[in-house]
Design a protein around this motif. Structure first.
Motif, PDB file in Angstrom:
ATOM      1  N   PHE A  17     -33.085 -19.439   1.534  1.00 13.05           N
ATOM      2  CA  PHE A  17     -33.145 -19.433   2.992  1.00 13.05           C
ATOM      3  C   PHE A  17     -34.419 -20.086   3.508  1.00 13.05           C
ATOM      4  O   PHE A  17     -34.375 -20.865   4.465  1.00 13.05           O
ATOM      5  CB  PHE A  17     -33.057 -17.998   3.517  1.00 13.05           C
ATOM      6  CG  PHE A  17     -31.709 -17.346   3.302  1.00 13.05           C
ATOM      7  CD1 PHE A  17     -30.639 -18.058   2.762  1.00 13.05           C
ATOM      8  CD2 PHE A  17     -31.498 -16.018   3.630  1.00 13.05           C
ATOM      9  CE1 PHE A  17     -29.406 -17.470   2.559  1.00 13.05           C
ATOM     10  CE2 PHE A  17     -30.263 -15.415   3.435  1.00 13.05           C
ATOM     11  CZ  PHE A  17     -29.220 -16.144   2.896  1.00 13.05           C
ATOM     12  N   VAL A  18     -35.536 -19.776   2.880  1.00 14.99           N
ATOM     13  CA  VAL A  18     -36.817 -20.343   3.326  1.00 14.99           C
ATOM     14  C   VAL A  18     -36.830 -21.856   3.169  1.00 14.99           C
ATOM     15  O   VAL A  18     -37.330 -22.582   4.026  1.00 14.99           O
ATOM     16  CB  VAL A  18     -37.988 -19.712   2.540  1.00 14.99           C
ATOM     17  CG1 VAL A  18     -39.283 -20.478   2.803  1.00 14.99           C
ATOM     18  CG2 VAL A  18     -38.162 -18.252   2.928  1.00 14.99           C
TER      19      VAL A  18
ATOM     20  N   GLY B 165     -32.913  -5.348  -0.030  1.00 16.73           N
ATOM     21  CA  GLY B 165     -33.909  -6.399   0.130  1.00 16.73           C
ATOM     22  C   GLY B 165     -34.202  -6.593   1.607  1.00 16.73           C
ATOM     23  O   GLY B 165     -33.331  -6.345   2.460  1.00 16.73           O
ATOM     24  N   TYR B 166     -35.401  -7.026   1.925  1.00 17.91           N
ATOM     25  CA  TYR B 166     -35.797  -7.234   3.316  1.00 17.91           C
ATOM     26  C   TYR B 166     -35.944  -8.722   3.577  1.00 17.91           C
ATOM     27  O   TYR B 166     -36.798  -9.381   2.982  1.00 17.91           O
ATOM     28  CB  TYR B 166     -37.094  -6.478   3.608  1.00 17.91           C
ATOM     29  CG  TYR B 166     -36.920  -4.988   3.495  1.00 17.91           C
ATOM     30  CD1 TYR B 166     -36.521  -4.235   4.593  1.00 17.91           C
ATOM     31  CD2 TYR B 166     -37.092  -4.334   2.270  1.00 17.91           C
ATOM     32  CE1 TYR B 166     -36.322  -2.858   4.489  1.00 17.91           C
ATOM     33  CE2 TYR B 166     -36.899  -2.975   2.154  1.00 17.91           C
ATOM     34  CZ  TYR B 166     -36.518  -2.235   3.261  1.00 17.91           C
ATOM     35  OH  TYR B 166     -36.307  -0.883   3.144  1.00 17.91           O
ATOM     36  N   PHE B 167     -35.091  -9.230   4.461  1.00 20.19           N
ATOM     37  CA  PHE B 167     -35.035 -10.659   4.727  1.00 20.19           C
ATOM     38  C   PHE B 167     -35.702 -10.984   6.061  1.00 20.19           C
ATOM     39  O   PHE B 167     -35.487 -10.295   7.063  1.00 20.19           O
ATOM     40  CB  PHE B 167     -33.580 -11.130   4.744  1.00 20.19           C
ATOM     41  CG  PHE B 167     -32.967 -11.234   3.376  1.00 20.19           C
ATOM     42  CD1 PHE B 167     -32.744 -12.473   2.787  1.00 20.19           C
ATOM     43  CD2 PHE B 167     -32.635 -10.090   2.656  1.00 20.19           C
ATOM     44  CE1 PHE B 167     -32.193 -12.574   1.518  1.00 20.19           C
ATOM     45  CE2 PHE B 167     -32.085 -10.175   1.392  1.00 20.19           C
ATOM     46  CZ  PHE B 167     -31.871 -11.419   0.819  1.00 20.19           C
ATOM     47  N   THR B 168     -36.472 -12.056   6.066  1.00 19.79           N
ATOM     48  CA  THR B 168     -37.170 -12.485   7.273  1.00 19.79           C
ATOM     49  C   THR B 168     -36.203 -13.137   8.241  1.00 19.79           C
ATOM     50  O   THR B 168     -35.445 -14.035   7.877  1.00 19.79           O
ATOM     51  CB  THR B 168     -38.283 -13.488   6.919  1.00 19.79           C
ATOM     52  OG1 THR B 168     -39.205 -12.856   6.031  1.00 19.79           O
ATOM     53  CG2 THR B 168     -39.025 -13.942   8.175  1.00 19.79           C
TER      54      THR B 168
ATOM     55  N   LYS C 108     -38.030  -8.226  10.018  1.00 17.16           N
ATOM     56  CA  LYS C 108     -37.299  -8.069   8.766  1.00 17.16           C
ATOM     57  C   LYS C 108     -35.951  -7.398   9.010  1.00 17.16           C
ATOM     58  O   LYS C 108     -35.815  -6.550   9.900  1.00 17.16           O
ATOM     59  CB  LYS C 108     -38.107  -7.225   7.778  1.00 17.16           C
ATOM     60  CG  LYS C 108     -39.445  -7.826   7.372  1.00 17.16           C
ATOM     61  CD  LYS C 108     -39.270  -8.968   6.405  1.00 17.16           C
ATOM     62  CE  LYS C 108     -40.631  -9.458   5.908  1.00 17.16           C
ATOM     63  NZ  LYS C 108     -40.483 -10.555   4.928  1.00 17.16           N
TER      64      LYS C 108
ATOM     65  N   ILE D  87     -31.731 -11.214  -4.876  1.00 20.81           N
ATOM     66  CA  ILE D  87     -32.588 -11.099  -3.689  1.00 20.81           C
ATOM     67  C   ILE D  87     -33.632 -12.199  -3.673  1.00 20.81           C
ATOM     68  O   ILE D  87     -33.846 -12.870  -2.656  1.00 20.81           O
ATOM     69  CB  ILE D  87     -33.265  -9.711  -3.646  1.00 20.81           C
ATOM     70  CG1 ILE D  87     -32.230  -8.629  -3.361  1.00 20.81           C
ATOM     71  CG2 ILE D  87     -34.358  -9.683  -2.571  1.00 20.81           C
ATOM     72  CD1 ILE D  87     -32.752  -7.210  -3.536  1.00 20.81           C
ATOM     73  N   SER D  88     -34.270 -12.418  -4.806  1.00 20.11           N
ATOM     74  CA  SER D  88     -35.304 -13.450  -4.903  1.00 20.11           C
ATOM     75  C   SER D  88     -34.743 -14.839  -4.652  1.00 20.11           C
ATOM     76  O   SER D  88     -35.318 -15.639  -3.899  1.00 20.11           O
ATOM     77  CB  SER D  88     -35.956 -13.385  -6.287  1.00 20.11           C
ATOM     78  OG  SER D  88     -36.910 -14.413  -6.445  1.00 20.11           O
TER      79      SER D  88
ATOM     80  N   LYS E  53     -33.718 -15.320  -0.873  1.00 24.37           N
ATOM     81  CA  LYS E  53     -34.882 -15.520  -0.006  1.00 24.37           C
ATOM     82  C   LYS E  53     -35.441 -16.926  -0.167  1.00 24.37           C
ATOM     83  O   LYS E  53     -35.761 -17.603   0.820  1.00 24.37           O
ATOM     84  CB  LYS E  53     -35.958 -14.482  -0.330  1.00 24.37           C
ATOM     85  CG  LYS E  53     -35.627 -13.076   0.126  1.00 24.37           C
ATOM     86  CD  LYS E  53     -36.762 -12.122  -0.203  1.00 24.37           C
ATOM     87  CE  LYS E  53     -36.472 -10.723   0.318  1.00 24.37           C
ATOM     88  NZ  LYS E  53     -37.561  -9.768  -0.011  1.00 24.37           N
ATOM     89  N   ARG E  54     -35.559 -17.372  -1.395  1.00 25.77           N
ATOM     90  CA  ARG E  54     -36.084 -18.717  -1.656  1.00 25.77           C
ATOM     91  C   ARG E  54     -35.144 -19.776  -1.084  1.00 25.77           C
ATOM     92  O   ARG E  54     -35.588 -20.781  -0.527  1.00 25.77           O
ATOM     93  CB  ARG E  54     -36.280 -18.905  -3.164  1.00 25.77           C
ATOM     94  CG  ARG E  54     -36.983 -20.200  -3.535  1.00 25.77           C
ATOM     95  CD  ARG E  54     -37.568 -20.150  -4.935  1.00 25.77           C
ATOM     96  NE  ARG E  54     -36.586 -19.744  -5.931  1.00 25.77           N
ATOM     97  CZ  ARG E  54     -36.625 -18.592  -6.595  1.00 25.77           C
ATOM     98  NH1 ARG E  54     -37.572 -17.709  -6.338  1.00 25.77           N
ATOM     99  NH2 ARG E  54     -35.722 -18.295  -7.498  1.00 25.77           N
TER     100      ARG E  54
ATOM    101  N   LYS F 269     -41.466 -13.212  13.905  1.00 21.78           N
ATOM    102  CA  LYS F 269     -40.432 -12.852  12.945  1.00 21.78           C
ATOM    103  C   LYS F 269     -40.452 -11.364  12.667  1.00 21.78           C
ATOM    104  O   LYS F 269     -41.438 -10.668  12.908  1.00 21.78           O
ATOM    105  CB  LYS F 269     -40.632 -13.647  11.652  1.00 21.78           C
ATOM    106  CG  LYS F 269     -40.504 -15.154  11.839  1.00 21.78           C
ATOM    107  CD  LYS F 269     -40.741 -15.893  10.543  1.00 21.78           C
ATOM    108  CE  LYS F 269     -40.598 -17.406  10.745  1.00 21.78           C
ATOM    109  NZ  LYS F 269     -40.830 -18.162   9.502  1.00 21.78           N
TER     110      LYS F 269
END
Length: 305
Positions: free
Chosen positions: A259-260, A135-138, A158, A252-253, A256-257, A156
């Motif tokens: 962290f954001v 997965g690619y995290f920002t 990735k 992964i989903s 990401k949610r 930012k």
């Protein structure tokens, strides 16, 4: 543990210290000088004394609280906040909840706990059927990124993260429907896309070579068959995401949610620590109130340096 139970059990500094000592006694104390395991407790000093060499060991010594000037109550409140919700709190929000003036000690405390969570999960390996994908995290762009790209402050980029899930295929005998159930997860930041890094990450995360690993057909996975019993690779498409690699993509989903919605920005060098916290709580999603006590034990048994 809910907020009412916490308020009943931990009313002051002394109650937190006593609980910490009780948990540390259960884990055992090892003398830093002679490695002896038998000690006296010096109540007036809040320290252990080795029966063999007479060396003294403070209650914090050898734990992640060593060298910290923050009170036991502050540590316990932080452990409670970090263990009570799935999403967690940013260091800034924990500072606000604790009513502390300085941010730096809170930031250091929270990252020590995250590091300890990762060390705890590193003790365990995955086995059986394992889903694996990236997965690619920002993350916040580094100074080098600013120099090589036409980007300003606050830009930012990735970071590549390997996610693994220990899954099991279950079939409903009445309907014949097949679904995948998941047990444990791992998440490791990768420094590049080369197969060597992927291979090393896999080897350190699985138990032996009697495993079945499912991936897509990425060129990063060309050597996986050398380390497992069976490597099943499928073309990356919607069906693969929903069936073969279902749990890694859910993880992964959700990460990401998480962290954001929680953190303003994450630097590359700290991404693994945030992943540690996410995976630690994900792997203990059925622990309920027990996760607080487990995190106290982690703070005792983890490397204090």
């Amino acid at each position: 543990m809910d907020i009412f139970s916490f308020g009943v059990h931990f009313t002051d500094e002394s109650s937190c210290r006593l609980h910490f000592k009780e948990q540390r006694d259960k884990q055992g104390v090892i003398c830093h000088r002679c490695q002896g395991k038998d000690h006296y407790w010096l109540k007036n000093k809040w320290s252990y004394q080795c029966k063999s060499c007479k060396a003294r060991i403070s209650l914090r010594s050898g734990t992640i609280m060593e060298s910290s000037k923050l009170s036991f109550m502050t540590w316990y409140k932080t452990i409670f906040l970090m263990s009570t919700t799935k999403k967690g709190f940013s260091s800034k929000e924990i500072q606000r909840q604790l009513g502390l003036k300085r941010y730096e000690p809170v930031w250091a405390m929270v990252h020590k706990l995250r590091k300890a969570m990762g060390e705890r999960d590193d003790r365990y390996t995955l086995e059986g059927m394992i889903e694996m994908d990236e997965g690619y995290f920002t993350i916040e762009a580094s100074e080098n990124d600013h120099k090589t790209q036409k980007s300003g402050r606050g830009s930012k980029t990735k970071s590549n993260v390997m996610i693994m899930a220990e899954s099991t295929v279950l079939e409903n005998l009445d309907t014949g429907e097949v679904e995948r159930q998941c047990r444990y997860f791992k998440a490791k930041v990768l420094t590049d896309h080369k197969p060597q890094g992927t291979d090393q990450t896999l080897q350190s995360s699985i138990d032996g070579n009697q495993n079945i690993v499912f991936t897509d057909q990425s060129t990063s996975y060309v050597n996986i068959a050398d380390y497992v019993e069976i490597h099943v690779s499928k073309k990356s498409n919607e069906q693969t995401t929903k069936e073969t690699l279902k749990w890694v993509h859910i993880a992964i989903s959700n990460a990401k949610r998480n962290f954001v919605g929680t953190y303003h920005k994450i630097k590359a060098k700290y991404l693994q620590l945030y992943l540690n916290e996410f995976v630690y709580k994900l792997n203990r999603r059925y622990f309920g109130d027990k996760i607080f006590d487990r995190l106290v034990i982690v703070s005792i048994t983890a490397n204090g340096h």
